[in-house]
Design an enzyme around this catalytic site. Structure first.
Site, PDB file in Angstrom:
ATOM      1  N   ILE A   1      37.917  46.404  33.398  1.00  0.00           N
ATOM      2  CA  ILE A   1      39.288  45.901  33.244  1.00  0.00           C
ATOM      3  C   ILE A   1      39.350  44.786  32.197  1.00  0.00           C
ATOM      4  O   ILE A   1      40.170  44.825  31.277  1.00  0.00           O
ATOM      5  CB  ILE A   1      39.845  45.426  34.609  1.00  0.00           C
ATOM      6  CG1 ILE A   1      40.145  46.648  35.485  1.00  0.00           C
ATOM      7  CG2 ILE A   1      41.106  44.571  34.415  1.00  0.00           C
ATOM      8  CD1 ILE A   1      40.727  46.335  36.845  1.00  0.00           C
TER       9      ILE A   1
ATOM     10  N   ASP B   1      26.351  32.339  33.672  1.00  0.00           N
ATOM     11  CA  ASP B   1      26.692  32.531  35.082  1.00  0.00           C
ATOM     12  C   ASP B   1      27.869  31.608  35.400  1.00  0.00           C
ATOM     13  O   ASP B   1      27.726  30.381  35.316  1.00  0.00           O
ATOM     14  CB  ASP B   1      25.474  32.187  35.963  1.00  0.00           C
ATOM     15  CG  ASP B   1      25.711  32.567  37.423  1.00  0.00           C
ATOM     16  OD1 ASP B   1      26.884  32.593  37.868  1.00  0.00           O
ATOM     17  OD2 ASP B   1      24.713  32.827  38.128  1.00  0.00           O
TER      18      ASP B   1
ATOM     19  N   LYS C   1      37.516  24.519  33.708  1.00  0.00           N
ATOM     20  CA  LYS C   1      36.906  23.198  33.492  1.00  0.00           C
ATOM     21  C   LYS C   1      36.195  23.175  32.133  1.00  0.00           C
ATOM     22  O   LYS C   1      36.378  22.255  31.346  1.00  0.00           O
ATOM     23  CB  LYS C   1      35.903  22.959  34.628  1.00  0.00           C
ATOM     24  CG  LYS C   1      35.599  21.529  34.938  1.00  0.00           C
ATOM     25  CD  LYS C   1      36.748  20.876  35.657  1.00  0.00           C
ATOM     26  CE  LYS C   1      36.411  19.431  35.988  1.00  0.00           C
ATOM     27  NZ  LYS C   1      37.629  18.665  36.295  1.00  0.00           N
TER      28      LYS C   1
ATOM     29  N   SER D   1      43.327  38.399  39.499  1.00  0.00           N
ATOM     30  CA  SER D   1      43.352  38.282  40.956  1.00  0.00           C
ATOM     31  C   SER D   1      43.404  39.672  41.598  1.00  0.00           C
ATOM     32  O   SER D   1      42.862  40.631  41.028  1.00  0.00           O
ATOM     33  CB  SER D   1      44.538  37.393  41.362  1.00  0.00           C
ATOM     34  OG  SER D   1      44.463  37.093  42.732  1.00  0.00           O
TER      35      SER D   1
ATOM     36  N   LYS E   1      40.213  35.560  46.368  1.00  0.00           N
ATOM     37  CA  LYS E   1      41.376  35.822  45.503  1.00  0.00           C
ATOM     38  C   LYS E   1      42.601  35.020  45.958  1.00  0.00           C
ATOM     39  O   LYS E   1      43.421  34.635  45.126  1.00  0.00           O
ATOM     40  CB  LYS E   1      41.693  37.321  45.467  1.00  0.00           C
ATOM     41  CG  LYS E   1      40.581  38.173  44.820  1.00  0.00           C
ATOM     42  CD  LYS E   1      40.332  37.831  43.352  1.00  0.00           C
ATOM     43  CE  LYS E   1      39.450  38.894  42.684  1.00  0.00           C
ATOM     44  NZ  LYS E   1      39.107  38.573  41.290  1.00  0.00           N
TER      45      LYS E   1
ATOM     46  N   ILE F   1      42.969  50.933  39.935  1.00  0.00           N
ATOM     47  CA  ILE F   1      42.870  51.277  38.518  1.00  0.00           C
ATOM     48  C   ILE F   1      41.705  52.251  38.361  1.00  0.00           C
ATOM     49  O   ILE F   1      40.550  51.897  38.656  1.00  0.00           O
ATOM     50  CB  ILE F   1      42.634  50.016  37.646  1.00  0.00           C
ATOM     51  CG1 ILE F   1      43.707  48.937  37.924  1.00  0.00           C
ATOM     52  CG2 ILE F   1      42.584  50.396  36.166  1.00  0.00           C
ATOM     53  CD1 ILE F   1      45.137  49.345  37.608  1.00  0.00           C
TER      54      ILE F   1
HETATM   55  C1  HXC Z   1      26.577  43.303  52.155  1.00  0.00           C
HETATM   56  C2  HXC Z   1      25.704  42.324  50.268  1.00  0.00           C
HETATM   57  C3  HXC Z   1      25.997  43.483  49.499  1.00  0.00           C
HETATM   58  C4  HXC Z   1      26.623  44.589  50.175  1.00  0.00           C
HETATM   59  C5  HXC Z   1      25.060  42.005  48.210  1.00  0.00           C
HETATM   60  N1  HXC Z   1      25.122  41.449  49.428  1.00  0.00           N
HETATM   61  N2  HXC Z   1      25.592  43.237  48.217  1.00  0.00           N
HETATM   62  N3  HXC Z   1      26.000  42.229  51.580  1.00  0.00           N
HETATM   63  N4  HXC Z   1      26.901  44.448  51.489  1.00  0.00           N
HETATM   64  N5  HXC Z   1      26.932  45.710  49.534  1.00  0.00           N
HETATM   65  C6  HXC Z   1      24.623  40.144  49.808  1.00  0.00           C
HETATM   66  C7  HXC Z   1      23.132  40.036  49.593  1.00  0.00           C
HETATM   67  O1  HXC Z   1      22.411  40.623  50.640  1.00  0.00           O
HETATM   68  C8  HXC Z   1      22.963  38.515  49.518  1.00  0.00           C
HETATM   69  O2  HXC Z   1      23.002  37.931  50.804  1.00  0.00           O
HETATM   70  C9  HXC Z   1      24.213  38.063  48.831  1.00  0.00           C
HETATM   71  O3  HXC Z   1      25.186  39.121  48.981  1.00  0.00           O
HETATM   72  C10 HXC Z   1      24.000  37.819  47.348  1.00  0.00           C
HETATM   73  O4  HXC Z   1      23.504  39.019  46.771  1.00  0.00           O
HETATM   74  P1  HXC Z   1      22.748  39.037  45.378  1.00  0.00           P
HETATM   75  O5  HXC Z   1      22.492  40.450  45.042  1.00  0.00           O
HETATM   76  O6  HXC Z   1      21.600  38.072  45.401  1.00  0.00           O
HETATM   77  O7  HXC Z   1      23.840  38.369  44.432  1.00  0.00           O
HETATM   78  P2  HXC Z   1      24.080  38.575  42.901  1.00  0.00           P
HETATM   79  O8  HXC Z   1      22.875  39.127  42.189  1.00  0.00           O
HETATM   80  O9  HXC Z   1      24.634  37.302  42.414  1.00  0.00           O
HETATM   81  O10 HXC Z   1      25.188  39.737  42.853  1.00  0.00           O
HETATM   82  C11 HXC Z   1      26.523  39.470  43.155  1.00  0.00           C
HETATM   83  C12 HXC Z   1      27.188  40.650  43.856  1.00  0.00           C
HETATM   84  C13 HXC Z   1      27.001  41.958  43.050  1.00  0.00           C
HETATM   85  C14 HXC Z   1      28.670  40.338  44.026  1.00  0.00           C
HETATM   86  C15 HXC Z   1      26.543  40.830  45.220  1.00  0.00           C
HETATM   87  O11 HXC Z   1      27.585  43.032  43.743  1.00  0.00           O
HETATM   88  C16 HXC Z   1      27.535  41.854  41.650  1.00  0.00           C
HETATM   89  O12 HXC Z   1      26.889  41.291  40.774  1.00  0.00           O
HETATM   90  N6  HXC Z   1      28.722  42.361  41.391  1.00  0.00           N
HETATM   91  C17 HXC Z   1      29.333  42.264  40.052  1.00  0.00           C
HETATM   92  C18 HXC Z   1      30.033  43.505  39.708  1.00  0.00           C
HETATM   93  C19 HXC Z   1      31.136  43.802  40.666  1.00  0.00           C
HETATM   94  O13 HXC Z   1      31.077  43.596  41.857  1.00  0.00           O
HETATM   95  N7  HXC Z   1      32.188  44.381  40.148  1.00  0.00           N
HETATM   96  C20 HXC Z   1      33.312  44.808  40.971  1.00  0.00           C
HETATM   97  C21 HXC Z   1      34.345  43.877  40.846  1.00  0.00           C
HETATM   98  S1  HXC Z   1      35.742  44.632  41.523  1.00  0.00           S
HETATM   99  P3  HXC Z   1      21.656  37.552  51.645  1.00  0.00           P
HETATM  100  O14 HXC Z   1      22.158  36.969  52.920  1.00  0.00           O
HETATM  101  O15 HXC Z   1      20.904  38.844  51.847  1.00  0.00           O
HETATM  102  O16 HXC Z   1      20.892  36.558  50.803  1.00  0.00           O
HETATM  103  C22 HXC Z   1      36.681  43.441  42.039  1.00  0.00           C
HETATM  104  C23 HXC Z   1      38.015  43.935  42.420  1.00  0.00           C
HETATM  105  C24 HXC Z   1      38.645  43.060  43.419  1.00  0.00           C
HETATM  106  O17 HXC Z   1      36.342  42.323  42.073  1.00  0.00           O
HETATM  107  C25 HXC Z   1      39.956  43.571  43.899  1.00  0.00           C
HETATM  108  C26 HXC Z   1      40.244  44.989  43.683  1.00  0.00           C
HETATM  109  C27 HXC Z   1      41.528  45.471  44.235  1.00  0.00           C
END
Ligand code: HXC
Length: 288
Positions: A32, A80, A140, A157, A175, A204
């Site tokens: 997006i 980050d 910031k 959001s 959000k 989307i």
């Molecule tokens: C449960 C989960 C999980 C899952 C991760 N965790 N994935 N828990 N179910 N599927 C937990 C992990 O076990 C860990 O907790 C903690 O979250 C942090 O995980 P990490 O992998 O160490 O974090 P990180 O590498 O920083 O990754 C962040 C992330 C990842 C959010 C978890 O998914 C990511 O990088 N996402 C970016 C891309 C993304 O999500 N895009 C979609 C955006 S869509 P513990 O306790 O084990 O330490 C969007 C739309 C919103 O935002 C609204 C739409 C309508």
């Protein structure tokens, strides 16, 4: 999937609308936010693409630079948003290489479906850290530039905190905070000439969020009042409007771009409700 030069022929916008402007986009290599930034580039802007992953961010920036002859698009990889100093470095690089920042898109986000019982404190904190703290840190770090250039902020959001959505407590909380942050900043920064708004996408198609959250059922698109899934171009067009002079008197708003979807209730995770909630709650209780 993203935008290309045909956007200029098929959109209602003036080709040089953003000539001389610079946009700083967190999450700019994602689906997006990439399209939002591509529209601005096609309409004359230069851009800084901010992301964590080096390969993805470098590749996206290089591809986006091809959209318009003379476009400057730089990669601020290995940034980050949870670390404000990391963003400060990205801002410094952008100002060094592109001269300034006019527009900020705070779009970096993380999401996954998870019920409360299985959501760890760190998982909750991670999503709030990326989505909400990351949005705050972005403003910031960009603030001096925004003040100097009477710039604008657009937060990305969602609509999933308008009511309770199962498996989305972490993102809904984050959000809701983004909307609150946006409202407060619109009021505080308005006197400096800085406009602050949110764009809130619905379902989307072909996006990371859609893949993660929506189990596409036959006919789901027909439950959306506009009768189709959104496209990244829909969000790009809303972004162009909000940054354009046509929106000079628009601040502190949330522009929902969802085909009217949220009025119908989100169905993204409803195939899991209530039986999956009951199963997961029972599983957790059996461990106590
Ligand atoms: C449960 C989960 C999980 C899952 C991760 N965790 N994935 N828990 N179910 N599927 C937990 C992990 O076990 C860990 O907790 C903690 O979250 C942090 O995980 P990490 O992998 O160490 O974090 P990180 O590498 O920083 O990754 C962040 C992330 C990842 C959010 C978890 O998914 C990511 O990088 N996402 C970016 C891309 C993304 O999500 N895009 C979609 C955006 S869509 P513990 O306790 O084990 O330490 C969007 C739309 C919103 O935002 C609204 C739409 C309508």
């Amino acid at each position: 999937m993203g935008l290309d030069r045909s956007y200029l022929e098929t959109s209602v916008w003036k080709p040089d609308l953003f000539k001389g402007k610079v946009v700083f986009t967190t999450g700019g290599a994602g689906t997006i936010c990439r399209a939002q930034t591509e529209a601005l580039i096609l309409l004359g802007a230069d851009a800084a693409i901010v992301g964590r992953n080096k390969a993805n961010t470098d590749k996206a920036a290089a591809e986006m630079a091809q959209l318009r002859p003379g476009a400057k698009v730089i990669s601020c990889a290995e940034t980050d948003v949870r670390q404000v100093q990391s963003l400060v470095k990205a801002v410094e690089k952008t100002v060094r290489e592109l001269g300034k920042i006019d527009f900020v898109i705070a779009g970096a986000a993380g999401n996954f479906l998870c019920d409360f019982n299985h959501l760890s404190t760190n998982a909750f904190a991670t999503v709030v850290g990326i989505d909400l703290l990351g949005s705050y840190n972005t403003v910031k770090a960009c603030f001096d530039q925004l003040r100097k250039n009477k710039g604008q902020i657009l937060f990305v959001s969602a609509t999933l905190h308008y009511y309770g959505i199962p498996f989305q407590a972490h993102v809904g909380a984050a959000k809701a905070g983004v909307d609150a942050l946006s409202n407060a900043l619109a009021v505080e920064l308005g006197p400096l000439g800085i406009r602050v708004n949110c764009v809130s996408p619905g379902p989307i198609a072909e996006t990371e969020g859609f893949k993660r959250l929506v189990r596409e059922e036959k006919g789901y698109d027909k439950t959306i009042p506009i009768q189709r899934y959104g496209s990244v171009r829909d969000i790009a067009d809303a972004t162009v409007y909000l940054f354009s002079p046509a929106a000079d008197y628009v601040t502190g708003t949330v522009q929902v771009v969802d085909g009217g979807s949220w009025h119908m209730g989100s169905r993204g995770s409803h195939h899991l409700y209530p039986h999956e909630v009951a199963r997961l709650n029972a599983e957790q209780l059996s461990k106590l």
